[in-house]
Every structure is written in structure tokens, then in C-alpha cells.
Design a protein around this motif. Sequence first.
Motif, PDB file in Angstrom:
ATOM      1  N   VAL A  79      31.793  43.983  40.548  1.00  0.00           N
ATOM      2  CA  VAL A  79      31.945  43.615  39.147  1.00  0.00           C
ATOM      3  C   VAL A  79      32.551  42.211  39.087  1.00  0.00           C
ATOM      4  CG1 VAL A  79      33.068  44.161  36.952  1.00  0.00           C
ATOM      5  CG2 VAL A  79      32.257  46.009  38.450  1.00  0.00           C
ATOM      6  N   THR A  80      31.900  41.317  38.365  1.00  0.00           N
ATOM      7  CA  THR A  80      32.402  39.943  38.277  1.00  0.00           C
ATOM      8  C   THR A  80      32.443  39.504  36.824  1.00  0.00           C
ATOM      9  OG1 THR A  80      30.211  38.970  38.503  1.00  0.00           O
ATOM     10  CG2 THR A  80      31.435  39.352  40.537  1.00  0.00           C
ATOM     11  N   TYR A  81      33.341  38.572  36.547  1.00  0.00           N
ATOM     12  CA  TYR A  81      33.410  37.968  35.224  1.00  0.00           C
ATOM     13  C   TYR A  81      34.146  36.641  35.347  1.00  0.00           C
ATOM     14  CZ  TYR A  81      38.307  39.492  35.088  1.00  0.00           C
ATOM     15  OH  TYR A  81      39.634  39.673  35.367  1.00  0.00           O
ATOM     16  N   GLU A  82      33.978  35.804  34.325  1.00  0.00           N
ATOM     17  CA  GLU A  82      34.687  34.534  34.257  1.00  0.00           C
ATOM     18  C   GLU A  82      35.719  34.579  33.158  1.00  0.00           C
ATOM     19  OE1 GLU A  82      32.034  31.284  33.815  1.00  0.00           O
ATOM     20  OE2 GLU A  82      31.079  31.557  35.775  1.00  0.00           O
ATOM     21  N   GLY A  83      36.854  33.932  33.403  1.00  0.00           N
ATOM     22  CA  GLY A  83      37.917  33.912  32.412  1.00  0.00           C
ATOM     23  C   GLY A  83      38.649  32.588  32.407  1.00  0.00           C
ATOM     24  N   GLU A  84      39.519  32.431  31.419  1.00  0.00           N
ATOM     25  CA  GLU A  84      40.312  31.207  31.286  1.00  0.00           C
ATOM     26  C   GLU A  84      41.719  31.575  30.842  1.00  0.00           C
ATOM     27  OE1 GLU A  84      42.415  28.172  29.085  1.00  0.00           O
ATOM     28  OE2 GLU A  84      41.323  29.811  28.095  1.00  0.00           O
ATOM     29  N   LEU A  85      42.714  30.983  31.478  1.00  0.00           N
ATOM     30  CA  LEU A  85      44.101  31.241  31.117  1.00  0.00           C
ATOM     31  C   LEU A  85      44.899  29.958  31.283  1.00  0.00           C
ATOM     32  CD1 LEU A  85      46.136  33.398  30.233  1.00  0.00           C
ATOM     33  CD2 LEU A  85      46.612  33.837  32.655  1.00  0.00           C
ATOM     34  N   ASN A  86      45.526  29.515  30.211  1.00  0.00           N
ATOM     35  CA  ASN A  86      46.359  28.306  30.232  1.00  0.00           C
ATOM     36  C   ASN A  86      45.609  27.093  30.772  1.00  0.00           C
ATOM     37  OD1 ASN A  86      48.519  29.810  29.193  1.00  0.00           O
ATOM     38  ND2 ASN A  86      49.270  30.341  31.244  1.00  0.00           N
ATOM     39  N   GLY A  87      44.345  26.965  30.368  1.00  0.00           N
ATOM     40  CA  GLY A  87      43.564  25.805  30.761  1.00  0.00           C
ATOM     41  C   GLY A  87      42.931  25.894  32.133  1.00  0.00           C
ATOM     42  N   VAL A  88      43.105  27.013  32.834  1.00  0.00           N
ATOM     43  CA  VAL A  88      42.534  27.199  34.170  1.00  0.00           C
ATOM     44  C   VAL A  88      41.396  28.208  34.087  1.00  0.00           C
ATOM     45  CG1 VAL A  88      42.958  27.927  36.545  1.00  0.00           C
ATOM     46  CG2 VAL A  88      44.725  26.681  35.285  1.00  0.00           C
ATOM     47  N   TRP A  89      40.199  27.781  34.475  1.00  0.00           N
ATOM     48  CA  TRP A  89      39.036  28.668  34.510  1.00  0.00           C
ATOM     49  C   TRP A  89      38.952  29.308  35.892  1.00  0.00           C
ATOM     50  CZ3 TRP A  89      35.681  30.237  30.777  1.00  0.00           C
ATOM     51  CH2 TRP A  89      35.739  29.570  29.552  1.00  0.00           C
ATOM     52  N   TYR A  90      38.518  30.566  35.916  1.00  0.00           N
ATOM     53  CA  TYR A  90      38.410  31.272  37.196  1.00  0.00           C
ATOM     54  C   TYR A  90      37.287  32.290  37.109  1.00  0.00           C
ATOM     55  CZ  TYR A  90      40.850  35.010  34.694  1.00  0.00           C
ATOM     56  OH  TYR A  90      41.198  35.978  33.773  1.00  0.00           O
ATOM     57  N   THR A  91      36.787  32.662  38.274  1.00  0.00           N
ATOM     58  CA  THR A  91      35.836  33.762  38.363  1.00  0.00           C
ATOM     59  C   THR A  91      36.495  34.879  39.166  1.00  0.00           C
ATOM     60  OG1 THR A  91      33.638  34.445  39.127  1.00  0.00           O
ATOM     61  CG2 THR A  91      34.738  32.775  40.421  1.00  0.00           C
ATOM     62  N   ALA A  92      36.386  36.118  38.666  1.00  0.00           N
ATOM     63  CA  ALA A  92      37.031  37.270  39.292  1.00  0.00           C
ATOM     64  C   ALA A  92      35.968  38.218  39.817  1.00  0.00           C
ATOM     65  CB  ALA A  92      37.936  37.995  38.292  1.00  0.00           C
ATOM     66  N   SER A  93      36.204  38.747  41.015  1.00  0.00           N
ATOM     67  CA  SER A  93      35.317  39.726  41.633  1.00  0.00           C
ATOM     68  C   SER A  93      36.117  40.998  41.886  1.00  0.00           C
ATOM     69  CB  SER A  93      34.741  39.173  42.935  1.00  0.00           C
ATOM     70  OG  SER A  93      33.928  40.135  43.572  1.00  0.00           O
ATOM     71  N   LEU A  94      35.689  42.119  41.314  1.00  0.00           N
ATOM     72  CA  LEU A  94      36.411  43.391  41.391  1.00  0.00           C
ATOM     73  C   LEU A  94      35.680  44.345  42.327  1.00  0.00           C
ATOM     74  CD1 LEU A  94      37.143  43.953  37.583  1.00  0.00           C
ATOM     75  CD2 LEU A  94      38.481  42.655  39.228  1.00  0.00           C
ATOM     76  N   ARG A  95      36.442  45.027  43.184  1.00  0.00           N
ATOM     77  CA  ARG A  95      35.861  46.023  44.081  1.00  0.00           C
ATOM     78  C   ARG A  95      36.780  47.232  44.146  1.00  0.00           C
ATOM     79  NH1 ARG A  95      33.254  44.060  49.576  1.00  0.00           N
ATOM     80  NH2 ARG A  95      32.431  46.157  49.310  1.00  0.00           N
ATOM     81  N   PRO A  96      36.216  48.431  43.986  1.00  0.00           N
ATOM     82  CA  PRO A  96      37.048  49.644  44.052  1.00  0.00           C
ATOM     83  C   PRO A  96      37.411  49.999  45.491  1.00  0.00           C
ATOM     84  CG  PRO A  96      34.743  50.212  43.680  1.00  0.00           C
ATOM     85  CD  PRO A  96      34.815  48.719  43.627  1.00  0.00           C
ATOM     86  N   ILE A  97      38.608  50.568  45.662  1.00  0.00           N
ATOM     87  CA  ILE A  97      39.062  51.054  46.975  1.00  0.00           C
ATOM     88  C   ILE A  97      39.146  52.569  46.884  1.00  0.00           C
ATOM     89  CG2 ILE A  97      40.915  51.024  48.667  1.00  0.00           C
ATOM     90  CD1 ILE A  97      41.618  48.232  47.682  1.00  0.00           C
ATOM     91  N   ARG A  98      38.457  53.241  47.801  1.00  0.00           N
ATOM     92  CA  ARG A  98      38.362  54.702  47.757  1.00  0.00           C
ATOM     93  C   ARG A  98      39.151  55.332  48.900  1.00  0.00           C
ATOM     94  NH1 ARG A  98      33.331  52.794  46.197  1.00  0.00           N
ATOM     95  NH2 ARG A  98      32.475  53.693  44.277  1.00  0.00           N
ATOM     96  N   ARG A  99      39.689  56.487  48.603  1.00  0.00           N
ATOM     97  CA  ARG A  99      40.292  57.348  49.626  1.00  0.00           C
ATOM     98  C   ARG A  99      39.866  58.771  49.324  1.00  0.00           C
ATOM     99  NH1 ARG A  99      45.026  54.176  48.577  1.00  0.00           N
ATOM    100  NH2 ARG A  99      45.326  52.599  50.218  1.00  0.00           N
ATOM    101  N   GLY A 100      39.256  59.425  50.337  1.00  0.00           N
ATOM    102  CA  GLY A 100      38.770  60.778  50.107  1.00  0.00           C
ATOM    103  C   GLY A 100      37.671  60.821  49.063  1.00  0.00           C
TER     104      GLY A 100
END
Length: 866
Positions: free
Chosen positions: A352-373
Amino acid sequence: MEAALRLALEREEFLVHYQPKIHLVTGEIEGVEALIRWNHPEEGMISPEKFIPFAEQTGMILPIGEWVLRTACKQSKNWQEAGLPPMIMAVNLSASQFYQPNLVDMIEQVLEETELSPEFLELEITESMVMDVHKVFPILNDLKRIGVKISMDDFGTGYSSLYYLKEFPIDRIKIDQSFVRSCTTDRKDATIVKAIIAMAHQLEIEVIAEGVESRDHLIFLQQNLCNKAQGFFFSKALPPDELVQKFDGIEGITPHNGIPQHINRQKWLEESLEKAQQELRDTVRQQQGLILKFIKHDGTFIYTVSDGELLYRMGLTPEQLLGKSLHDFLPKALADRYYDYYQRAWEGEEHVTYEGELNGVWYTASLRPIRRGGQVVEVISSCVDITQRKFAEEALQKSERQYRQLVELSPEPMVVHQNGTIQFANPAFIELLKASSLEELVGKYVRDFSPPDYRNLVEERIRRLDREGILVTPTEEKLICLDGTLIDVEVTGISFNYEGTPSYLMITHDLTARKQAEEAIRQSEEKYRLIADNMHDLIGIMDTEGIVQYASPSHETILGFPPAVYEGSSGFEFAHPDDIPQIQQQYLNISSTKTSCPVEFRFKHANGGWVFVEGVATPVLDEENEIKHVLVVARDISERKKAEEMLLKSEKLSVVGQLAAGVAHEIRNPLTAIKGFVQLFNKQMDQAQPLYIDTILSEISNLEAIVDGFLAFAKPHSPKKEKLDIKIVLQQVIRLFESQAHLNNIEIVQELAPDLPMICCDGNQMKRVFINILQNAVEAMPNGGKITIQLSRQTQDFIQLKFIDQGTGIPDERIKKIGEPFFNTKEKGTGLGLMMTQKMVQEQGGTIDFESKLDDGTVAKVTLSI
């Protein structure tokens, strides 16, 4: 004492005893320290504390120290050959020994003579010996170069200890016995010993404790993870044979008296684990992006990990996020948007990815789930700063039209596609694929132009761009042309907006010629040289230091220097000084990336001038994938540079022409009205005032002359050419200037060639040309002088006139601008005279050039076709 020491050395009265160094985990003897003793024939055994100071004062320490080093190395080699486990032999160096000029050579010679490998030799120095940092660094580096170990003895008793640990290439430190002796009874000494051990471990330096005299010392050092120890508790310094006899007994002391080995090993494992965890935390903190972890609790996502440089650039700290949710520090609308992405990852969606901006800084975030059992227990988010990319996108959106023009005019093949479907291709790309028009490519899929082996790479690149929106790093591929041929290309790309839709600009560079050259080099160097020697382009081969190994014969044709001048010299010294920093930086980039790089710079010509060249520098790799040399293929682009300069000047003249026409039009009408009314006023004025009116009318006439000049420049017209004798035209102009020249004490000398042919020109325009040139020459000689006019036949098709004055001259930087609009070499005037002169000469199909030196006059050369 000096005589006694010298005699003792000759009579071999010195002995070397060896004190073992014990590994505090295994109990094994891992090394010994060589300590000198003096067996005096009358006084018996003399301690080194009594005679070493005298040896240092008298200079005898140097031969004695060399003897100890040679004896210790020989003994270590003998023990190895006798079957004892390899041990590191530690030898102390005095200050005099350390700073002797031939120290490194002497040590290398001893190691060679005794056949002892350098990794089994350790040199012990004290802090007081290394006060002069500038002298110490080279010595220590030379010692490390030959492979010996360096140990800092008596650590903690000198000065600047922490600085030495940070800067010097030290393998081990020895905690002074003054701290160890009371470490079990004095809290301060205990704290110092613990701090030294902990600090050394963080710096990855081994620690040896001196002066271990009791079981309590041993256990204390083991508990605090000291690496090694030596002292009377294990053994005093022993003769070599006695040490061998007691070897097994000494190695049994630590297992028998110290902490049980399994507990000791467990403590070291825990220390290693803590160190690894700290290194992981430091790595996360220092990485340029941002790492986040969060869990879901009661319907809210709570951060459990947060660190990285990007976090601080956003103006946040880990403490502000840990234990908090999105809504605790973000506006509700933004938090709700990110919540949806978080929920998708929590439900198990990968990537899962998205782009965001906070306090004038743009970034791209990549999300990955961590599984146990099989269940998602937390989600990790990796964020990358894309602020610069965002700025680039905005700039591209604002200048899309200009960008497209740039693409269309670029010599590099470029294609624009949306999700792989071609939307646009510039003429260079159309030609590259051997298509007849853009319509043959639009609507087709870029994947169809790639061979099967490269199609997965193309698909992955398209998917990655859609997901991340990042620059495409250069990759080498093959393309299928419309006629079925295969070509090698280098592909790069960048995302941008094309007609309001996210698209991707793919830039290709034809590598066919380079690939063929590389293959020829690999197959046969002789064949490569044959090709290179017969090419018109400049070809050079340089090593990794920039030294020219080969220069093609075309260098002499294009640059005037034979290849022998370049070969063996640095390629940079023939480049223009202003271009050298850029070339050196590009050369470093080639060495680090091992990829080709386009270059453009000025090369020195044998006539003293400079030649513009452009080309490609390509690294040639050997079997180990290391750069063997760099191949540079370049060509002369001087004519292209001149054409660009002429185009720029032409555009400037066009703009000035439009401006002149507008200004003349706006001035002439009101000027005519003003002149008419002033003439009416003049008829009605009394006799005292016409003088003022005459002055006004004179100035108006001057303005009209300027306007006429503007119109003459701006209004194109065809010259009225007819067959004329240029001598007659020239004589008419000279007669006009004879009186003015006489008044200014100027002599006009004529050197006219006989039997010159008639030329076809506009007589009035040529008179104006000669008048402007002579007027400038007269004004350049306020104190008088001589003007020489030379008329000769230059070639079968051209004649040339030279006007040579003895004026003040024109500087080089200003002579280049002669003929530019509104540029004037005099305090008065519009700057249009020479520009008009140049224009009239060009309309006659001729040229005008100026040569000048300060305080040595100016030469105006007018060349006209017959």
C-alpha cells in the motif's frame, strides 16, 4: 654507563623474558609481552627501570631496542615451528625508537630476516609518545600498512586519550595497572575501568588489563567483559624455556579461578546482542528516510516505532509520535485520509503506497503488514523524501509547452507514454526506430518494441513508475526497429504531466556505436586500433588516473598536435582551465558508477586557440568488473557553436529592428508637429530670439537624423547595385574628409593596388560605410596621427580595404561586441553607426572585421565580392 651498555650488548649480557597475556573467556595464552633484563657479570640481574633511562639519554636505546625486537620475533617464530599455538608478540617502543627515521624499514627487515608474519607482531606505544599528532599519523599509518598491530600502553595516565582513540589506527588499549590494582576496593578506580572497557567496545577496540594480581581482579574484569589480562596472578615475565614448561598450568588459572565459562560466554552473547540492537537503532536513526511501525488498539492506530532523518526534517521527534495516533498530530481531514491507507494494510493488503505532505516536506509512504501465526500484528511504513521531485513536477507542469518544444528539438530520442501506450515521440525517436511518421508509433505499446528478454524489465519499470513516481535510473536495453533490426540503447525516464495526464518521458540514447566499439576492443586490441586510427572523430584511451594511453591520429588533423604529445600526459592539461573542474568531476562519476557519461569541453589547438568538442566517455571493464581504462570518443563542434552564436546575434538584431521601427514611428509624428510650430513661432518673433529658435531647430534636425537611422535599420530595402570603380567611390569620401583631417593634424595615406576590377555594389551605401569608418578613425586620434587606407585584391573573387589608424585602440572584451545594437565605444552617439555599417556591408555580400590593440590603433577590414 654508555660504555657499559655498549659492552653488555656486545657480550650478549641482555636477556628477554616473556609475560603471557590471557584471554578472559577461554583462559588461553593468546600473546606475550617481551621485557628486557640485564644479567650483569658482577651485579647480577638488573631491572630495566635502572638502565633504560640511561639508554634513552645516551642514544643506546636504538641498538638495544632493535636487538629486543629481533630477539622477540625470532623467539615467536621458534615457538610456532615447535608446535605451540600462534601467539602475538608484543614489543615496547620508546619515544626515540618511534621517531627514528628508519623505523618502518627496520621493522620490515627484522620480519623478513626472522620470517615472522607481521600479524603476529604488536608494537606498544605510550600516550606521551604521540603528543605531536601531525608527526604520529604518518608513522602509525606506515606501520599499519605493513600489517603489524598497534597497542596503546598505560592508557588513562597521559593526555588527550579520547582523541587518540577516535583518530589513531589503534587495535588495542592496555588499562594501566594503577587503575586495576584498586578496582575491587576503590569505587572511582572501578568506575574508570568499567568506562574504559565500555568505551573501547563501542569503538571496536580490544582491551587488555595490566597488573592483575588477585582472583578478585580476574572476576571483576570478567564481569565487565574485559578481553584480555596480564599480571602476576597469571605469571611474571619468564625466560622462554620456563614459559613453555608452565604453559598448560598458566592456561588453567582462568577456568579454575574465574567465572564459569558458560556464564562468561552468556555475558558476552548478551553484550553482542545489546550492541547489535544499538547498531540497529543507530541505523534507523541515521537513514535518510523515515521508519514507522503501528498497531491497532480499540479501533485506533498507535505508533510503536518512529525514527529517521526525514522525521526531523518534518519538524517532529520520535517522542511526539510514540504511543500517539494519527489524529493526535494531524488535521482531521488529513488523518482520515491516511487512516484508509493504514486500514488497507492492516487488513493484509501488500504494498500500500500513498503520497503526503507535512510542514512543507513531501514524502511517499509504503505500508506492509507483518504477520505472526497468519494474523497481522503490526504494520511497518517506510517513508522517502520526494520534496525535490514534487518541485520538479510543479516546474514541469508550469512549462509543459516549453518542455515539449525542448523534447521535439532534442537530438536525443524521446518518447512519451501513458501506462506504456505511446502518446508522442520526437523526430529523433521516430528516426531511431526507422519510422516514417509519428502516426506509425502513437497508440502502440512500448513493450512491443522490446525483445522478449527485456519485456519483463519494461513492464516492471512501468509498474514501478505508476506506484512510486520516481526517476528511472539508466539501464541498457535493446529495441526492435520497424524494419526488424535490433539496436542497443540506454534508457532513462521521469514522470511528468502531459496534457493534464500523469505520463512518463522516456529518454533513449543509441549505444550501437559504443557497443560495437567495446566488442571490437574485447575481441582484438589490434583491430580496435586499426578502426580508431582511421576514424575522423577524436578517440582517446585513458587510465583510471586520467593519463592518456592512446590518442588517435585524428588529434593532429583536428587539434594540430601529434598523438605523441598526448600519450603519457594527463588528458586534463589540454582542456580549457575553466572546463577542467567539470571534466574531473565527470571522470570521478564514471569511476564510481562505471557508466558512460557525455562530455563537452574546449580542447587546446596547436595554433593557440580552443576547439569545442563533444563526445562520450565510456569505462571499459575487465573480467573482475573493474575499470581497466576509459574510452573517449569525441568530435569537433566548433562550427555548430559558431552557428548557435550567429543565430543568437540574428535574433537580437531582429528584436532591435522591431524596437527601432516602433520608436521611430512614435517619435517622428510629434517631432514633425513640434518642428512646424517652432518655424511658425520663428516668423512671428523679434530679431533677438531667432537664435534660440535656430538652436531648437538644429537639435530637432539631429533627432530626425537619429529617427532616420532607426528607420534605415528597421526598414528592409534592397540595395541598388551597379558596376562601380571602388577607387572613385573611395576618393570621393576621402575628399570629404581632407579638410577635417587637416584641422585635426591627421595625415591620410593611400596604398591602392592598380588594375582593380569593377565591383557590383550600391555606391551610396558604400560611401556611408567608408564615412562611418573614417569618422571613427578621426575621433580615435584627438592628438593627430596617420590613417592608412590599403586597397588590394585578396583572391580571384574578392577585394579588401583596410583602414589603419593610430588611435587609442579597443580592449579585447569590447571589440567582440562591435556591431551589437546600442553598443558604442564613444561617450556620445547611439551605437547604431557601426551596426548600420555592418548591416550595409552584409547587404553588399561582404564582411567587415576589426582588429585592435590598446594604445596601438585599430584596423577595419572590409571584404567585398567582385
